[in-house]
Design a protein around this motif. Structure first.
Motif, PDB file in Angstrom:
ATOM      1  N   ASP A   1       0.849  -1.187   0.000  1.00  0.00           N
ATOM      2  CA  ASP A   1       0.000   0.000   0.000  1.00  0.00           C
ATOM      3  C   ASP A   1       0.881   1.231   0.000  1.00  0.00           C
ATOM      4  OD1 ASP A   1      -2.612  -1.200   0.276  1.00  0.00           O
ATOM      5  OD2 ASP A   1      -1.955  -1.814   2.263  1.00  0.00           O
ATOM      6  N   LYS A   2       0.361   2.279  -0.619  1.00  0.00           N
ATOM      7  CA  LYS A   2       1.057   3.554  -0.565  1.00  0.00           C
ATOM      8  C   LYS A   2       0.282   4.421   0.410  1.00  0.00           C
ATOM      9  CE  LYS A   2       1.349   6.237  -4.220  1.00  0.00           C
ATOM     10  NZ  LYS A   2       1.397   6.497  -5.662  1.00  0.00           N
ATOM     11  N   ASP A   3       0.965   4.998   1.375  1.00  0.00           N
ATOM     12  CA  ASP A   3       0.329   5.908   2.332  1.00  0.00           C
ATOM     13  C   ASP A   3      -0.871   5.250   3.033  1.00  0.00           C
ATOM     14  OD1 ASP A   3      -0.042   8.296   3.643  1.00  0.00           O
ATOM     15  OD2 ASP A   3      -1.227   9.214   2.056  1.00  0.00           O
TER      16      ASP A   3
ATOM     17  N   GLU B   1      -4.147  -5.051 -10.717  1.00  0.00           N
ATOM     18  CA  GLU B   1      -3.716  -3.784 -10.139  1.00  0.00           C
ATOM     19  C   GLU B   1      -2.209  -3.791  -9.979  1.00  0.00           C
ATOM     20  OE1 GLU B   1      -5.954  -2.406  -6.824  1.00  0.00           O
ATOM     21  OE2 GLU B   1      -7.870  -3.014  -7.706  1.00  0.00           O
ATOM     22  N   LEU B   2      -1.595  -2.663 -10.324  1.00  0.00           N
ATOM     23  CA  LEU B   2      -0.148  -2.557 -10.231  1.00  0.00           C
ATOM     24  C   LEU B   2       0.250  -2.335  -8.778  1.00  0.00           C
ATOM     25  CD1 LEU B   2       2.295  -2.370 -12.328  1.00  0.00           C
ATOM     26  CD2 LEU B   2       2.314   0.040 -11.718  1.00  0.00           C
ATOM     27  N   ASP B   3       1.210  -3.114  -8.317  1.00  0.00           N
ATOM     28  CA  ASP B   3       1.724  -2.929  -6.964  1.00  0.00           C
ATOM     29  C   ASP B   3       2.548  -1.646  -6.941  1.00  0.00           C
ATOM     30  OD1 ASP B   3       3.563  -3.097  -4.704  1.00  0.00           O
ATOM     31  OD2 ASP B   3       2.713  -5.090  -4.423  1.00  0.00           O
ATOM     32  N   PRO B   4       2.149  -0.654  -6.103  1.00  0.00           N
ATOM     33  CA  PRO B   4       2.855   0.625  -6.153  1.00  0.00           C
ATOM     34  C   PRO B   4       4.306   0.522  -5.684  1.00  0.00           C
ATOM     35  CG  PRO B   4       1.286   0.595  -4.348  1.00  0.00           C
ATOM     36  CD  PRO B   4       1.062  -0.659  -5.130  1.00  0.00           C
ATOM     37  N   ASP B   5       4.632  -0.504  -4.960  1.00  0.00           N
ATOM     38  CA  ASP B   5       5.996  -0.627  -4.444  1.00  0.00           C
ATOM     39  C   ASP B   5       6.852  -1.525  -5.338  1.00  0.00           C
ATOM     40  OD1 ASP B   5       8.017  -0.135  -2.521  1.00  0.00           O
ATOM     41  OD2 ASP B   5       7.724  -2.196  -1.806  1.00  0.00           O
ATOM     42  N   ALA B   6       6.357  -2.733  -5.635  1.00  0.00           N
ATOM     43  CA  ALA B   6       7.147  -3.676  -6.425  1.00  0.00           C
ATOM     44  C   ALA B   6       7.167  -3.318  -7.911  1.00  0.00           C
ATOM     45  CB  ALA B   6       6.594  -5.089  -6.255  1.00  0.00           C
TER      46      ALA B   6
END
Lengths: 228, 307
Positions: A36-38, A121-126
Motif C-alpha cells: 500500500d502507498k500511504d 492492479e499494479l503494486d505501487p511498491d514492487a
C-alpha cells in the motif's frame, strides 16, 4: 479442470470480508506482498485483488441494492495473457487459473488495459502486476484439512455468497448453482468468456393481498355511511 | 485513459522518425535529385535515428519494473508490444548499414537493400505500435482499423514535414516534390483525424447494464467500495471536461495541420523549421487526446452509464 467462483448477488451483504481476507492471505502468499502507498495517511492507495461495488438496480419503489464483489474471472479467452510481452502472465492448462510470474513482469500495465473487469492492479511498491491467484497456494495444500482447501474469500464469506469449484464438472456445486439460478457472465459481449459466474437476485415471493368478500365490502360501506 | 507523458513522447517522436526515414529512403532510391546529396541524407538520417532512439528510451520510462524490459522480446507470437520491440531492434542494423554506406559514398545493392529493409521495418514497427492500442477490445475508441491508419498517416505526415525542413535547411532550395508531398500528407492526416473524431463520437459498445448483468432495468452506482482512489481510478478514471476536449481538438487541428500547411506553402527554410516544430507539438496534443478521450470499460463498474 476449470476452477472458478460463483458469486451469489442475492445474499452478498457487501461486508468487504472477502477483500480483507484475500489481502491478508495473499500479502504473504506466492505473489505477495500486496503493498500500500500511504496506508494510514490521507490518500491511501494499494493493490487489492477483490473490489466490492454497490449498485442500485431499477427505480424506486422497485429498486434493489446489489453488492457486486469482483476479482479475476480467470477467463477462458484471457486477453491479458495474449497481450503480455514478457510471458509473465500465463493461464495454467491444468486448472485454468491465470497467474502473473512476479519475476518476469516489467510493469507495462498492458494486461490491465486488456482486462475488462479491472482485475489487475499494479503494486505501487514492487512495480509488478498483482491479481487474484484463486489462492493457488492454498487450494492444493495437502497439509490443510480438506474443507479448508478453498480460496480465502470463500472461506471467510459470512453469508456463503461465494462458492468455489470446478466448472468443467457438470455435477459440481458451482455448475449446479449456475444451472439452477441462471448464472450470468459479466460483459459477455466482449467474448473473453469469463469463468466466474454471478447468480442474479432471486425474485421475492409474491405476498398475497387480502381480498374482502362482496358482503364485507358492502357491510363496511354501510357502517361508514351510518356513522356519518 | 491516463495519458503517460513518456508514451506520448515515444509514439510521436518515433512515429515521426519512422516516417522521416521511410520517405527519405523512398526519395533517395527512386532517384529524386535533391535527395542524392549525402549531407542532406545524413542530416535527415541522423535526425530520424535520434528521434527513434529517444522515443524508444522514453517508452521505457513508463515501465514500473524496467529491469525486466529485456523479456519483452519473448512473446512475439501473441503480443503486439513484443512484436513492436522486436521490429524496433531489427531496424537498427539495417539503418546503420544504410546510413554508413551513404557516409562512405557507397552506391549499389548494399545501399538499396539496407535502405528498403530500413523503410519496411520502420513501417512495420509503426504498425505494431498502433496495433497495441487497436487490439484492445476493452477500449472502443482504440479498437478500430482507424487507429493504425491514423498512426501511419500521422507518422508519414510528420516525417514529410521534417524531411522538407531538413532538405531546405541543408540542401538550400526546397524540392517542389517534397513540398507537394508534405502538403498532401498534411491534408491526408487531417482527414484521417477528423474521420476518427466523427467515428468515436457515435455511441456504441458495452453499457453499465451489460457490465453488471442487469440488462432489464436501470443501474446506478451507489458506492465504489473505497474512499480514496485506487490503481483503477488513476489509470482508467481519467476524465477531462467535454468543453476542454473540444477546445483542445480545435487547437490540435490548428497547430498540427493548419499552421504547418500554411508555412509549407512559403517554402522558406526558417518557416519550414517552425512548421516541423508546430507539427510535433500539435501531434503531442493529438496523442494526449487519443488517450484522454479513450474510455475503458472498467469505468462502467465505477458508475459510467456507457463508454
Amino acid at each position: 479442470m476449470k476452477l472458478g467462483l460463483v458469486v451469489d448477488l442475492d445474499t452478498c451483504v457487501g461486508c468487504h470480508g472477502c477483500a480483507t481476507a484475500c489481502k491478508q492471505w495473499n500479502t504473504s502468499g506466492t505473489i505477495g506482498p500486496l503493498s500500500d502507498k500511504d496506508p494510514y495517511g490521507r490518500d491511501p492507495n494499494g493493490a487489492w485483488l477483490n473490489r466490492i461495488r454497490t449498485y442500485e438496480v431499477d427505480d424506486s419503489p422497485n429498486s434493489k441494492t446489489v453488492n457486486m464483489p469482483m476479482s479475476c474471472m480467470h477467463c477462458d479467452d484471457a486477453a491479458c495473457v495474449t497481450v503480455c510481452p514478457t510471458g509473465a502472465s500465463y493461464k495454467r492448462s491444468e486448472d485454468g487459473i491465470v497467474l502473473v510470474d512476479q519475476d518476469k513482469c516489467m510493469g507495462c500495465n498492458l494486461c490491465s488495459w486488456a482486462c475488462p473487469y479491472g482485475a489487475r492492479e499494479l503494486d505501487p511498491d514492487a512495480g509488478t502486476m498483482k491479481k487474484c491467484t484463486l489462492c493457488v497456494d492454498r487450494i492444493y495444500d495437502e497439509s490443510l484439512p480438506e474443507d479448508e482447501r478453498k480460496p480465502a474469500c470463500v472461506l471467510t464469506c459470512p453469508t456463503k455468497s461465494r462458492v468455489f469449484g470446478d466448472f468443467d464438472d457438470p455435477n459440481s456445486e458451482v455448475s449446479q448453482l449456475v444451472r439452477d439460478r441462471a448464472g450470468k457472465q459479466l460483459m459477455p459481449e466482449l467474448g473473453y468468456n469469463p469463468v466466474n459466474t454471478y447468480l442474479p437476485p432471486r425474485n421475492k415471493p409474491v405476498v398475497e393481498q387480502y381480498q374482502p368478500s362482496l358482503k364485507a365490502t358492502v357491510k363496511g360501506w354501510v357502517n361508514k355511511v351510518i356513522s356519518r | 485513459m491516463h495519458p503517460a507523458f513518456s508514451v506520448l513522447v515515444f509514439t510521436v517522436m518515433s512515429g515521426a522518425g519512422y516516417g522521416l526515414i521511410t520517405l527519405m529512403v523512398i526519395g533517395h532510391l527512386s532517384g529524386l535529385s535533391q535527395l542524392q546529396d549525402s549531407s542532406v541524407l545524413l542530416s535527415a538520417g541522423i535526425l530520424s535515428f535520434v528521434m527513434i532512439s529517444g522515443g524508444l528510451l522514453s517508452s521505457t520510462l513508463h515501465l514500473a519494473n524496467p529491469k525486466n524490459a529485456w523479456r519483452a522480446f519473448s512473446r512475439f507470437k501473441t503480443s503486439w508490444l513484443s512484436r513492436e520491440a522486436v521490429f524496433a531492434i531489427l531496424l537498427y542494423p539495417f539503418m546503420l548499414i544504410y546510413l554508413g554506406a551513404i557516409w562512405m559514398d557507397m552506391t549499389g545493392a548494399v545501399v538499396s537493400v539496407a535502405g528498403i529493409l530500413t523503410a519496411v521495418f520502420a513501417m512495420v514497427t509503426l504498425f505494431c505500435t498502433s496495433m497495441i492500442y487497436a487490439s484492445l477490445k476493452t477500449i472502443r475508441q482504440w479498437n478500430s482499423s482507424l487507429t493504425p491508419v491514423n498512426y501511419i498517416a500521422l507518422g508519414l505526415m510528420s516525417g514529410a514535414v521534417l524531411l522538407a525542413a531538413v532538405q531546405s535547411v541543408v540542401g538550400g532550395d526546397l524540392a517542389g516534390v517534397l513540398q507537394q508531398l508534405a502538403l498532401a500528407l498534411v491534408v491526408l492526416g487531417a482527414v484521417c483525424k477528423v474521420i476518427y473524431f466523427f467515428w468515436i463520437g457515435k455511441p456504441a459498445g458495452s453499457t453499465i447494464n451489460t457490465a453488471t448483468g442487469f440488462t432489464q432495468a436501470s443501474v446506478r452506482l451507489l458506492d465504489q467500495g473505497h474512499t480514496s482512489n485506487s490503481f483503477l481510478n488513476d489509470e482508467f478514471g481519467y476524465t477531462v471536461e467535454a468543453n476542454k476536449l473540444v477546445r483542445l481538438r480545435l487547437l490540435m487541428l490548428g497547430v498540427a495541420f493548419v499552421v504547418p500547411f500554411l508555412l509549407l506553402l512559403s517554402a522558406s527554410s526558417a518557416l519550414l523549421v517552425i512548421a516541423a516544430a508546430s507539427t510535433i507539438a500539435g501531434l503531442l496534443v493529438e496523442r494526449w487526446l487519443f488517450f484522454a478521450e479513450a474510455r475503458h470499460v472498467v469505468r462502467l463498474f465505477h458508475g459510467d452509464q456507457r463508454v
